[in-house]
Design a protein around this motif. Structure first.
Motif, PDB file in Angstrom:
ATOM      1  N   VAL A  22       0.854  -1.188   0.000  1.00  0.00           N
ATOM      2  CA  VAL A  22       0.000   0.000   0.000  1.00  0.00           C
ATOM      3  C   VAL A  22       0.888   1.235   0.000  1.00  0.00           C
ATOM      4  CG1 VAL A  22      -1.882   1.229   1.138  1.00  0.00           C
ATOM      5  CG2 VAL A  22      -1.728  -1.264   1.352  1.00  0.00           C
ATOM      6  N   GLY A  23       0.678   2.123  -0.959  1.00  0.00           N
ATOM      7  CA  GLY A  23       1.478   3.325  -1.070  1.00  0.00           C
ATOM      8  C   GLY A  23       1.015   4.440  -0.152  1.00  0.00           C
ATOM      9  N   GLU A  24       1.879   5.402   0.085  1.00  0.00           N
ATOM     10  CA  GLU A  24       1.537   6.541   0.937  1.00  0.00           C
ATOM     11  C   GLU A  24       0.371   7.314   0.342  1.00  0.00           C
ATOM     12  OE1 GLU A  24       3.526  10.604   2.846  1.00  0.00           O
ATOM     13  OE2 GLU A  24       4.666   9.342   1.460  1.00  0.00           O
ATOM     14  N   GLY A  25      -0.616   7.609   1.173  1.00  0.00           N
ATOM     15  CA  GLY A  25      -1.767   8.382   0.729  1.00  0.00           C
ATOM     16  C   GLY A  25      -2.763   7.606  -0.107  1.00  0.00           C
ATOM     17  N   GLU A  26      -2.533   6.324  -0.286  1.00  0.00           N
ATOM     18  CA  GLU A  26      -3.423   5.502  -1.106  1.00  0.00           C
ATOM     19  C   GLU A  26      -4.610   5.014  -0.277  1.00  0.00           C
ATOM     20  OE1 GLU A  26      -3.011   1.855  -4.340  1.00  0.00           O
ATOM     21  OE2 GLU A  26      -1.637   1.921  -2.622  1.00  0.00           O
ATOM     22  N   ILE A  27      -5.765   4.914  -0.919  1.00  0.00           N
ATOM     23  CA  ILE A  27      -6.944   4.331  -0.296  1.00  0.00           C
ATOM     24  C   ILE A  27      -7.167   2.961  -0.930  1.00  0.00           C
ATOM     25  CG2 ILE A  27      -9.412   4.580   0.166  1.00  0.00           C
ATOM     26  CD1 ILE A  27      -9.073   7.597  -0.233  1.00  0.00           C
ATOM     27  N   THR A  77      -2.898   7.336   4.513  1.00  0.00           N
ATOM     28  CA  THR A  77      -3.136   6.046   3.891  1.00  0.00           C
ATOM     29  C   THR A  77      -4.338   5.399   4.570  1.00  0.00           C
ATOM     30  OG1 THR A  77      -0.780   5.787   3.419  1.00  0.00           O
ATOM     31  CG2 THR A  77      -2.123   3.794   3.404  1.00  0.00           C
ATOM     32  N   VAL A  78      -5.267   4.881   3.781  1.00  0.00           N
ATOM     33  CA  VAL A  78      -6.479   4.262   4.328  1.00  0.00           C
ATOM     34  C   VAL A  78      -6.601   2.838   3.795  1.00  0.00           C
ATOM     35  CG1 VAL A  78      -8.999   4.364   4.461  1.00  0.00           C
ATOM     36  CG2 VAL A  78      -7.673   6.486   4.485  1.00  0.00           C
ATOM     37  N   VAL A  79      -6.836   1.908   4.706  1.00  0.00           N
ATOM     38  CA  VAL A  79      -7.149   0.527   4.337  1.00  0.00           C
ATOM     39  C   VAL A  79      -8.515   0.225   4.928  1.00  0.00           C
ATOM     40  CG1 VAL A  79      -6.427  -1.871   4.358  1.00  0.00           C
ATOM     41  CG2 VAL A  79      -4.698  -0.067   4.428  1.00  0.00           C
ATOM     42  N   VAL A  80      -9.505   0.007   4.069  1.00  0.00           N
ATOM     43  CA  VAL A  80     -10.877  -0.186   4.517  1.00  0.00           C
ATOM     44  C   VAL A  80     -11.355  -1.583   4.143  1.00  0.00           C
ATOM     45  CG1 VAL A  80     -11.743   0.946   2.419  1.00  0.00           C
ATOM     46  CG2 VAL A  80     -13.255   0.685   4.401  1.00  0.00           C
ATOM     47  N   ALA A  81     -11.917  -2.296   5.103  1.00  0.00           N
ATOM     48  CA  ALA A  81     -12.511  -3.603   4.862  1.00  0.00           C
ATOM     49  C   ALA A  81     -14.008  -3.422   4.658  1.00  0.00           C
ATOM     50  CB  ALA A  81     -12.252  -4.530   6.046  1.00  0.00           C
ATOM     51  N   THR A  82     -14.545  -4.063   3.636  1.00  0.00           N
ATOM     52  CA  THR A  82     -15.964  -3.904   3.343  1.00  0.00           C
ATOM     53  C   THR A  82     -16.509  -5.104   2.579  1.00  0.00           C
ATOM     54  OG1 THR A  82     -17.626  -2.452   2.324  1.00  0.00           O
ATOM     55  CG2 THR A  82     -15.508  -2.641   1.197  1.00  0.00           C
ATOM     56  N   GLN A  83     -17.799  -5.336   2.739  1.00  0.00           N
ATOM     57  CA  GLN A  83     -18.500  -6.330   1.933  1.00  0.00           C
ATOM     58  C   GLN A  83     -19.218  -5.683   0.759  1.00  0.00           C
ATOM     59  OE1 GLN A  83     -20.889  -9.245   4.214  1.00  0.00           O
ATOM     60  NE2 GLN A  83     -20.148  -8.242   6.073  1.00  0.00           N
ATOM     61  N   ASP A  84     -19.236  -4.349   0.730  1.00  0.00           N
ATOM     62  CA  ASP A  84     -20.052  -3.591  -0.212  1.00  0.00           C
ATOM     63  C   ASP A  84     -19.195  -3.086  -1.373  1.00  0.00           C
ATOM     64  OD1 ASP A  84     -21.764  -1.849  -1.535  1.00  0.00           O
ATOM     65  OD2 ASP A  84     -22.584  -0.993   0.308  1.00  0.00           O
ATOM     66  N   HIS A 116     -15.044   3.506  -4.206  1.00  0.00           N
ATOM     67  CA  HIS A 116     -14.484   4.831  -3.933  1.00  0.00           C
ATOM     68  C   HIS A 116     -13.006   4.782  -3.548  1.00  0.00           C
ATOM     69  CE1 HIS A 116     -18.398   6.623  -4.343  1.00  0.00           C
ATOM     70  NE2 HIS A 116     -18.895   5.748  -3.487  1.00  0.00           N
ATOM     71  N   ALA A 117     -12.448   3.583  -3.482  1.00  0.00           N
ATOM     72  CA  ALA A 117     -11.023   3.444  -3.181  1.00  0.00           C
ATOM     73  C   ALA A 117     -10.202   3.614  -4.453  1.00  0.00           C
ATOM     74  CB  ALA A 117     -10.753   2.071  -2.556  1.00  0.00           C
ATOM     75  N   ASP A 118      -8.918   3.873  -4.274  1.00  0.00           N
ATOM     76  CA  ASP A 118      -8.008   3.948  -5.415  1.00  0.00           C
ATOM     77  C   ASP A 118      -7.788   2.565  -6.022  1.00  0.00           C
ATOM     78  OD1 ASP A 118      -7.520   6.729  -5.006  1.00  0.00           O
ATOM     79  OD2 ASP A 118      -6.107   6.214  -3.415  1.00  0.00           O
ATOM     80  N   ARG A 119      -7.866   1.557  -5.162  1.00  0.00           N
ATOM     81  CA  ARG A 119      -7.588   0.188  -5.608  1.00  0.00           C
ATOM     82  C   ARG A 119      -8.297  -0.769  -4.673  1.00  0.00           C
ATOM     83  NH1 ARG A 119      -2.904  -2.952  -4.363  1.00  0.00           N
ATOM     84  NH2 ARG A 119      -2.034  -1.117  -3.342  1.00  0.00           N
TER      85      ARG A 119
END
Length: 245
Positions: free
Chosen positions: A32-37, A198-205, A211-214
């Motif tokens: 995961v890169g800096e500032g990446e979602i 940097t944001v790492v979001v877990a989701t089922q949706d 809305h993430a970068d990747r």
């Protein structure tokens, strides 16, 4: 042990973790890169939360490696990992876990107060984030007097107040209605892009993941590629509502 690429702020290699003998993660690698979602997409039980907990140092992978800013997290002692989480990371749970004895602003300011920030500066910073999340008028109330959605906004303010290097969000909109979830996502993405968080979001949706970068997808603890797309969420799925931001 080989250090990860310099442009990755977070990096996991062949991470494996089992709960009571049942594999939760199997050879998962991620940079995961800096500032990446980055969104971690998958059904319940796919290993999303376990991956976030390994990346954040709450769990140590039983096999494999986890690095933060080219330093190994998996070899740190528990006290050092706890300090890392306090100083550089923040976390949002699906259900807001606020301290019932504290007021709203004290809950939001807690990460700064624990770091030794002055009472006045911590209160000012907390008030700014509470206002951005439309709960500033509740600053003197206690959690029991708030609605569920309001408590979750306070939890988001608490996660952002110290401007962490990495914010981990585990199903942050799961308990919210569509409009409320959209506001949470809007605040998270705006803060991340403005402050290079940097944001790492877990989701089922898949709508949230869009809305993430990747997006990476987990299934039964393994990283998989969605049908028809390489390392992205399957955008063809239907959701009950749109979380447009």
């Amino acid at each position: 042990m080989v250090a990860p690429p310099d442009n990755d702020v977070l990096w996991a290699r062949n991470a494996h973790y089992s709960h009571r003998g049942s594999p939760a993660l199997t050879n998962v690698s991620l940079g995961v890169g800096e500032g990446e979602i980055v969104a971690v997409l998958g059904p319940r039980g796919s290993g999303k939360t376990t991956l976030l907990r390994c990346l954040s140092g709450q769990l140590v992978p039983q096999q494999g490696e986890v690095w933060f800013n080219s330093s190994p997290v998996h070899t740190l002692r528990p006290v050092a990992r706890e300090r890392l989480r306090l100083d550089r990371f923040s976390w949002i749970d699906p259900e807001p876990r606020l301290v019932p004895e504290l007021t709203v602003w004290e809950n939001a300011a807690l990460p700064l107060l624990l770091k030794g920030t002055s009472h006045r500066a911590a209160k000012h910073a907390a008030a700014e984030w509470l206002e951005r999340l439309d709960v500033g008028m509740l600053a003197r109330k206690r959690p029991h007097a708030l609605l569920q959605a309001q408590r979750q906004r306070v939890a988001v303010a608490r996660a952002l107040v110290a401007m962490p290097s990495v914010l981990f969000a585990d199903e942050p909109t799961a308990a919210l209605h569509c409009a409320e979830g959209a506001q949470v996502l809007r605040t998270l993405t705006t803060a991340a892009r403005t402050h290079r968080i940097t944001v790492v979001v877990a989701t089922q949706d898949a709508e949230v993941a869009a809305h993430a970068d990747r997006t990476i997808t987990l299934q039964d603890g393994r990283r998989v590629t969605a049908l028809g797309a390489s390392d992205e969420a399957d955008r063809g799925g239907r959701a009950e509502c749109s979380l447009s931001v």
